[in-house]
Design a protein around this motif. Structure first.
Motif, PDB file in Angstrom:
ATOM      1  N   GLY A 191      45.077  50.587  48.944  1.00 41.45           N
ATOM      2  CA  GLY A 191      46.519  50.714  49.077  1.00 41.45           C
ATOM      3  C   GLY A 191      47.230  49.778  48.121  1.00 41.45           C
ATOM      4  N   TYR A 192      48.555  49.980  48.012  1.00 43.16           N
ATOM      5  CA  TYR A 192      49.321  49.189  47.037  1.00 43.16           C
ATOM      6  C   TYR A 192      50.702  48.873  47.572  1.00 43.16           C
ATOM      7  N   ILE A 193      51.206  47.743  47.154  1.00 38.55           N
ATOM      8  CA  ILE A 193      52.626  47.427  47.320  1.00 38.55           C
ATOM      9  C   ILE A 193      53.208  47.362  45.919  1.00 38.55           C
ATOM     10  N   VAL A 194      54.232  48.177  45.695  1.00 38.13           N
ATOM     11  CA  VAL A 194      54.751  48.369  44.331  1.00 38.13           C
ATOM     12  C   VAL A 194      56.238  48.070  44.310  1.00 38.13           C
ATOM     13  N   GLU A 195      56.656  47.348  43.302  1.00 39.44           N
ATOM     14  CA  GLU A 195      58.091  47.110  43.069  1.00 39.44           C
ATOM     15  C   GLU A 195      58.521  47.888  41.833  1.00 39.44           C
ATOM     16  N   THR A 196      59.659  48.549  41.971  1.00 36.14           N
ATOM     17  CA  THR A 196      60.196  49.344  40.862  1.00 36.14           C
ATOM     18  C   THR A 196      61.572  48.808  40.498  1.00 36.14           C
ATOM     19  N   TYR A 197      61.782  48.613  39.205  1.00 34.40           N
ATOM     20  CA  TYR A 197      63.038  48.072  38.693  1.00 34.40           C
ATOM     21  C   TYR A 197      63.729  49.117  37.823  1.00 34.40           C
ATOM     22  N   ILE A 198      65.050  49.094  37.847  1.00 36.42           N
ATOM     23  CA  ILE A 198      65.840  49.977  37.005  1.00 36.42           C
ATOM     24  C   ILE A 198      66.729  49.116  36.110  1.00 36.42           C
ATOM     25  N   THR A 199      66.702  49.394  34.837  1.00 36.77           N
ATOM     26  CA  THR A 199      67.497  48.642  33.862  1.00 36.77           C
ATOM     27  C   THR A 199      68.504  49.582  33.211  1.00 36.77           C
TER      28      THR A 199
END
Length: 473
Positions: free
Chosen positions: A414-422
């Motif tokens: 499993g994964y914990i993912v952070e997504t950023y928007i620029t």
């Protein structure tokens, strides 16, 4: 003697005077002609016999209502009818009521009526457009002038937004027609011969009839160009999954969102179910792939999610899948579970927005058309911040030798993912923020074991199945 004689002369004089007066009143009050200088609508009736006047008046009124009326519209189109057919009615009710006073009632009443008889009367003129409106009906207008055609906006195969102007038509201006007709119709009875003269001819007053959708109104919606596009691959999707993606895309395609409106993916799925239905394809149930109905529909919501991010739309509701998907980076997907998880976006561009979606070849593409600054773009980046190792789950298997184990199902990380928007302006970073923090839970490794009296594994608590990437049933 002289006094008696004088009184007798006076009495005889009074009798003679009374007789003369009475006779005069009878002669005056019993006349069958109209007083001199009497006229109605320019027709001189002075000295005419009352009965003759009644008959002639009826004839002249009928002649007025029989005058031909020729209505012209757009040059060659003509409609011919009489004034009566056009709704024009004449009457001399006031005159006839006053005329009755000359022949009705007692002698003194008739005398008073003749003494006070007016010398001038007008015609009563009443215009009822009901019959004319039936002749010059909307059907007649459409046949004569054609119907207005709406302006059209088309998005071409090469993503150009092309506008075609609408066309106007005409409709009868009934207020102006009434005023024109009232001014044109005759209002005099002066000469009966002239009443059968030339017909009345005039152009029907028209007003421009605009189409329901004008070019100006259509352009004001602000659909100027393609503002974002995103594609995902169907990869090795089978026929069922491909069909489901195409069905969901078809339900989304052509959606028009006014400013501030929210797109609801759940309603699009309902439309697809009603229009085309879904086929069998793998779905996710409580974090595991298994056969189901509608598998693949989340690829449409996920592709739309990415197109929406790249045009700055407000994400109202979105959740990642419980498992990573193979057509997008982790953290950039949007799942759907009927009745549980939805995907919604808001049109915050201030103008109308059109969503186009479709499958070409082995790719699903979503395009958004509207108004958005050309120098503003968005960069989406995801990174894994934690890896979740799968736990082991043991199940009893008495067929194994005592104490032996066998792996039935391998676990998944499993994964914990952070997504950023620029947000980029002219290619330079202007603002960067955390878009989401998503968890893809690890799947347990299932191991069979024969404990041989060493104790049994406790069953997991049952839970209601959560169907993702598909529909119930």
């Amino acid at each position: 003697m002289k006094k008696t004689h004088t009184a007798l002369i006076i009495v005889i004089g009074l009798i003679l005077t009374g007789s003369l007066v009475t006779g005069g009143l009878h002669l005056y009050g019993n006349q069958h002609t109209l007083p001199q200088k009497t006229a109605i609508a320019g027709w001189d009736l002075g000295g005419m016999d009352v009965a003759v006047v009644r008959t002639e008046l009826k004839s002249r009124l009928k002649a007025l209502e029989s005058v031909p009326l020729v209505l012209k519209a757009e040059g060659s189109t003509e409609t011919t009818l009489t004034l009566k057919q056009a709704g024009m009615a004449y009457d001399a009710a006031d005159f006839l009521r006053t005329l009755d006073t000359l022949t009705e009632g007692g002698l003194l009443d008739r005398v008073r009526a003749r003494l006070s008889f007016p010398r001038s009367f007008e015609l009563g003129m009443n215009l009822d457009l009901t019959q004319l409106q039936k002749r010059l009906s909307p059907a007649w207008e459409k046949k004569t002038f054609g119907a207005p055609v709406d302006a059209v906006r088309v998005i071409t195969a090469d993503d150009r937004v092309v506008y075609t102007p609408g066309t106007t038509s005409f409709e009868v201006d009934w207020h102006a027609l009434e005023l024109t007709l009232r001014a044109a119709v005759p209002s005099t009875l002066r000469s009966s011969g002239n009443l059968q003269g030339k017909p009345i001819v005039f152009e029907v007053p028209l007003s421009v009839q605009q189409p329901d959708v004008t070019l100006k109104a259509l352009k004001a919606q602000g659909v100027e160009r393609k503002i974002s596009e995103f594609s995902t691959s169907l990869g090795a999707s089978g026929p069922g999954r491909t069909f489901n993606i195409e069905s969901a895309a078809q339900a989304v395609d052509g959606t028009i969102l006014p400013p501030g409106a929210v797109f609801d993916y759940g309603k699009a799925i309902q439309k697809a179910q009603a229009d085309t239905g879904f086929r069998e394809a793998p779905v996710i149930v409580n974090g595991k792939l298994q056969p189901g109905t509608g598998g693949g529909i989340c690829q449409v919501s996920s592709t739309l999610y990415n197109a929406a991010l790249r045009s700055g739309l407000e994400i109202v509701e979105r959740r990642n899948h419980s498992l990573p998907v193979n057509y997008l980076p982790k953290g950039q997907d949007a799942t759907f579970s009927e009745g549980n998880i939805n995907f919604r976006i808001r049109n915050n561009t201030g103008k109308y927005l059109i969503i186009k979606a479709g499958v070409q070849g082995r790719y699903l593409t979503v395009k958004l058309f509207g108004t958005f600054p050309k120098n503003v773009t968005f960069l989406i980046q995801s990174r894994t911040v934690e890896v979740l190792q799968p736990a082991d789950k043991y199940v009893s298997d008495s067929s194994l030798p005592r104490g032996d184990t066998r792996v039935i199902q391998n676990g998944k990380t499993g994964y914990i993912v952070e997504t950023y928007i620029t947000r980029l302006i002219d290619g330079k970073a202007a603002e960067k923020k955390l878009l989401s923090r998503d968890t893809y839970y690890a799947q347990k490794r299932i191991i069979a074991i024969n404990r041989g009296g060493m104790g049994k594994s406790l069953p997991e608590s049952p839970r209601n199945p959560l169907v993702e990437d598909g529909v119930r049933g």
